[in-house]
Design an enzyme around this catalytic site. Sequence first.
Site, PDB file in Angstrom:
ATOM      1  N   LYS A  23      11.802  10.640  20.255  1.00 59.80           N
ATOM      2  CA  LYS A  23      10.458  11.149  19.996  1.00 59.80           C
ATOM      3  C   LYS A  23       9.466  10.280  20.775  1.00 59.80           C
ATOM      4  CE  LYS A  23      12.769  13.002  16.419  1.00 59.80           C
ATOM      5  NZ  LYS A  23      14.239  12.923  16.354  1.00 59.80           N
ATOM      6  N   ASP A  50       6.382  10.256  20.756  1.00 56.12           N
ATOM      7  CA  ASP A  50       5.302   9.725  19.929  1.00 56.12           C
ATOM      8  C   ASP A  50       5.483   8.227  19.731  1.00 56.12           C
ATOM      9  OD1 ASP A  50       3.867  12.032  19.475  1.00 56.12           O
ATOM     10  OD2 ASP A  50       4.918  12.538  17.630  1.00 56.12           O
ATOM     11  N   LYS A  89      -5.784  -4.363   0.705  1.00 53.69           N
ATOM     12  CA  LYS A  89      -6.396  -3.992   1.983  1.00 53.69           C
ATOM     13  C   LYS A  89      -7.269  -5.131   2.475  1.00 53.69           C
ATOM     14  CE  LYS A  89      -6.951   1.034   1.449  1.00 53.69           C
ATOM     15  NZ  LYS A  89      -7.956   2.142   1.538  1.00 53.69           N
ATOM     16  N   ASP A 141       0.908   4.214   1.400  1.00 49.42           N
ATOM     17  CA  ASP A 141       1.274   4.791   2.695  1.00 49.42           C
ATOM     18  C   ASP A 141       2.232   3.884   3.455  1.00 49.42           C
ATOM     19  OD1 ASP A 141      -0.328   7.045   2.300  1.00 49.42           O
ATOM     20  OD2 ASP A 141      -2.090   6.074   3.168  1.00 49.42           O
ATOM     21  N   LYS A 142       2.058   2.579   3.324  1.00 45.37           N
ATOM     22  CA  LYS A 142       2.950   1.647   4.005  1.00 45.37           C
ATOM     23  C   LYS A 142       4.326   1.586   3.342  1.00 45.37           C
ATOM     24  CE  LYS A 142       1.423   0.942   7.540  1.00 45.37           C
ATOM     25  NZ  LYS A 142       2.305   1.310   8.636  1.00 45.37           N
ATOM     26  N   PHE A 178      -9.033  -4.115  -9.783  1.00 47.26           N
ATOM     27  CA  PHE A 178      -8.035  -3.382  -9.008  1.00 47.26           C
ATOM     28  C   PHE A 178      -6.669  -3.658  -9.635  1.00 47.26           C
ATOM     29  CE2 PHE A 178      -6.351  -2.790  -4.339  1.00 47.26           C
ATOM     30  CZ  PHE A 178      -5.571  -1.730  -4.755  1.00 47.26           C
ATOM     31  N   ARG A 222       0.315   8.070   7.668  1.00 41.53           N
ATOM     32  CA  ARG A 222      -1.121   8.188   7.401  1.00 41.53           C
ATOM     33  C   ARG A 222      -1.911   6.939   7.799  1.00 41.53           C
ATOM     34  NH1 ARG A 222      -2.438  11.169   1.729  1.00 41.53           N
ATOM     35  NH2 ARG A 222      -1.801   9.144   0.920  1.00 41.53           N
ATOM     36  N   LYS A 223      -1.254   5.968   8.399  1.00 39.14           N
ATOM     37  CA  LYS A 223      -1.952   4.742   8.798  1.00 39.14           C
ATOM     38  C   LYS A 223      -1.750   4.486  10.290  1.00 39.14           C
ATOM     39  CE  LYS A 223      -4.025   3.523   5.047  1.00 39.14           C
ATOM     40  NZ  LYS A 223      -4.173   4.943   4.662  1.00 39.14           N
ATOM     41  N   HIS A 236       0.854  -1.191   0.000  1.00 38.36           N
ATOM     42  CA  HIS A 236       0.000   0.000   0.000  1.00 38.36           C
ATOM     43  C   HIS A 236       0.888   1.239   0.000  1.00 38.36           C
ATOM     44  CE1 HIS A 236      -2.580   3.154   1.686  1.00 38.36           C
ATOM     45  NE2 HIS A 236      -3.616   2.435   1.266  1.00 38.36           N
ATOM     46  N   LYS A 286      10.856   7.967  12.972  1.00 31.74           N
ATOM     47  CA  LYS A 286      11.248   8.721  14.164  1.00 31.74           C
ATOM     48  C   LYS A 286      12.134   7.865  15.059  1.00 31.74           C
ATOM     49  CE  LYS A 286       6.913  11.360  14.270  1.00 31.74           C
ATOM     50  NZ  LYS A 286       5.677  11.628  15.025  1.00 31.74           N
ATOM     51  N   GLU A 332      14.501  15.831   9.135  1.00 34.43           N
ATOM     52  CA  GLU A 332      15.616  16.342   9.914  1.00 34.43           C
ATOM     53  C   GLU A 332      16.410  15.179  10.474  1.00 34.43           C
ATOM     54  OE1 GLU A 332      12.577  18.706   9.099  1.00 34.43           O
ATOM     55  OE2 GLU A 332      12.246  17.441  10.861  1.00 34.43           O
ATOM     56  N   GLU A 365      10.541  11.722   6.727  1.00 30.90           N
ATOM     57  CA  GLU A 365       9.241  11.600   6.067  1.00 30.90           C
ATOM     58  C   GLU A 365       9.447  11.201   4.606  1.00 30.90           C
ATOM     59  OE1 GLU A 365       6.883  11.940   8.151  1.00 30.90           O
ATOM     60  OE2 GLU A 365       7.934  13.046   9.725  1.00 30.90           O
ATOM     61  N   ASP A 422      -2.394   5.943  -5.957  1.00 31.29           N
ATOM     62  CA  ASP A 422      -2.531   6.971  -4.922  1.00 31.29           C
ATOM     63  C   ASP A 422      -1.147   7.329  -4.408  1.00 31.29           C
ATOM     64  OD1 ASP A 422      -5.554   7.203  -4.279  1.00 31.29           O
ATOM     65  OD2 ASP A 422      -5.207   5.051  -4.216  1.00 31.29           O
ATOM     66  N   ALA A 423      -0.924   8.603  -4.137  1.00 26.30           N
ATOM     67  CA  ALA A 423       0.311   9.003  -3.483  1.00 26.30           C
ATOM     68  C   ALA A 423       0.329   8.446  -2.061  1.00 26.30           C
ATOM     69  CB  ALA A 423       0.439  10.528  -3.454  1.00 26.30           C
TER      70      ALA A 423
END
Length: 394
Positions: A266, A268, A161, A17-18, A227, A241-242, A15, A262, A56, A43, A235-236
């Site tokens: 961090k 997060d 998916k 995003d993955k 598909f 995003r997941k 996918h 990260k 960074e 990123e 898709d970009a």
Amino acid sequence: MSRTLFTSESVTEGHPDKIADQISDAVLDHLLAKDPLSRVACETLVTTGVAVVAGEVTTEAYVDIPDVVRGTLHRIGYTNASYGIDSATCAVLTSLDRQSPDIAMGVDTGGAGDQGMMFGYASDETEELMPAPILFAHRLTRRLAEVRKEGLLPWLRPDGKAQVTVEYEGDRPARIDTVVVSTQHDEDISLADLEEGVRTHVVAPVLPAELYDLSNATLHINPTGRFVIGGPHGDAGLTGRKIIVDTYGGMGRHGGGAFSGKDSTKVDRSAAYAARWAAKNVVAAGFARRCEIQLAYAIGVEHPVSIHVDTFGTASGVSDIDLVRALQEVFDFRPLAIIERLGLRQPIFTPTAAYGHFGRQPERRAVVDGGEDVWLFPWERSDRVEDLRTALGG
């Protein structure tokens, strides 16, 4: 007892995003392998024929970023120009700066790298102490990749998916109500053959028979009927995003911060891992059937500004306040302490970037360039059970 439905989704490693998450974590791992003190916020954007890596980084290491990007795409299976991005020929653009010295001032003294709140969750509804819907969805997407790479269903392409709806009786899974699988495929496969292949080789082997009965469940396979165009060509894709796929499928709350790319200064990332570690130990110790832990931090401050526990009325013999006190005694939630206890300066993060960061079996193995053996998913160990029992007088 009331019956309710809850749905979670997962996506395959192909996918878009993955792909971005895996590239970001691969860059992180290669930097940590050469300089464990690397500070990384990486990123990635992928689209047709292009990968862009930005962020960074403060490090003593040198890493060939295009080589990392191409290696990640090749491992996933983007090796054909007709897929819209090809590991051998895609363009790779990079824009990496040094970490802000204003942030470093707080991190260098052992403080959190940012403010924010992070959640950890565990439930005894599955052996892995994870919510059933996201656990089963991950099994389906991982299986899609397995049968593609093994050649069992050679007409599959990398993107895909899965979505699983579980019917609960109270807070216990009673049955699987609906399954949705959408998988990218070659042009020359019929929908009938695709449905049969996915039903037989993907769905049937991984869903538990005691919960999944096709005669009493709905199964959708590629419900649009086609598909072919997928991945970054369809898709970009962007890092981060997941975040619900990465955690508990929406069953537990989320503080909003993404993980991939990260380093563990961090919070997060590191505090979310620590919160899962703590919640899993609470449930494994038998003090609650469900447990959610929130940690909150201020930038540059070592200790969390708050710790909150919610056992949703499932606690046994203890109160949520008792658990907060015990967690403060047993776990050290300072960022540097989390990093040390869980070994988070090791290059262990690329395997987390697909199929979820939680509910995975902790294991020892080498992960980058044949380096020393390290623990993968160390936050999944139930190794503080006895300490918690002692702290709670049990």
